[in-house]
Motif scaffolding. Structure first.
Motif, PDB file in Angstrom:
ATOM      1  N   ARG A  40      93.871 127.294  -7.360  1.00 24.12           N
ATOM      2  CA  ARG A  40      93.824 128.232  -8.473  1.00 24.12           C
ATOM      3  C   ARG A  40      95.122 129.025  -8.519  1.00 24.12           C
ATOM      4  O   ARG A  40      95.572 129.556  -7.514  1.00 24.12           O
ATOM      5  N   ASP A  41      95.684 129.089  -9.680  1.00 28.47           N
ATOM      6  CA  ASP A  41      96.914 129.833  -9.878  1.00 28.47           C
ATOM      7  C   ASP A  41      96.606 131.324  -9.846  1.00 28.47           C
ATOM      8  O   ASP A  41      95.664 131.789 -10.476  1.00 28.47           O
ATOM      9  N   TRP A  43      98.114 133.742 -11.185  1.00 26.86           N
ATOM     10  CA  TRP A  43      98.312 134.398 -12.478  1.00 26.86           C
ATOM     11  C   TRP A  43      97.064 134.292 -13.346  1.00 26.86           C
ATOM     12  O   TRP A  43      96.724 135.204 -14.086  1.00 26.86           O
ATOM     13  N   SER A  44      96.339 133.178 -13.269  1.00 25.29           N
ATOM     14  CA  SER A  44      95.160 132.994 -14.104  1.00 25.29           C
ATOM     15  C   SER A  44      93.889 133.531 -13.463  1.00 25.29           C
ATOM     16  O   SER A  44      92.825 133.468 -14.068  1.00 25.29           O
ATOM     17  N   ASP A  45      93.967 134.045 -12.252  1.00 26.01           N
ATOM     18  CA  ASP A  45      92.805 134.561 -11.548  1.00 26.01           C
ATOM     19  C   ASP A  45      92.420 135.929 -12.119  1.00 26.01           C
ATOM     20  O   ASP A  45      93.192 136.880 -12.036  1.00 26.01           O
TER      21      ASP A  45
END
Length: 69
Positions: A40-41, A43-45
């Protein structure tokens, strides 16, 4: 796999580099099990925003609205 250049005129070196990236990404996607997600990136969390403290009111608080401190 067919790749079509829609715009521009890439040099042979640029085209080879782009194709190498596409092939590596396709091989990585093929080797990942179908049910598993990749890493999981950060930034997108969504928890990165929730973990940050809420900005305190003030004249410059709008600059800190969604940026973690």
């Amino acid at each position: 796999m067919n790749i079509k250049v829609v715009r521009g005129n890439p040099t042979p070196e640029e085209l080879a580099a782009a194709l190498a990236v596409v092939r590596v990404r396709a091989a990585a996607a093929a080797s990942t099990p179908s049910g598993a997600e990749g890493p999981r990136d950060a930034w997108s969390d969504p928890s990165r925003i929730a973990a940050a403290r809420v900005p305190s009111p003030g004249p410059a608080s709008w600059t800190r609205t969604f940026w973690p401190s």
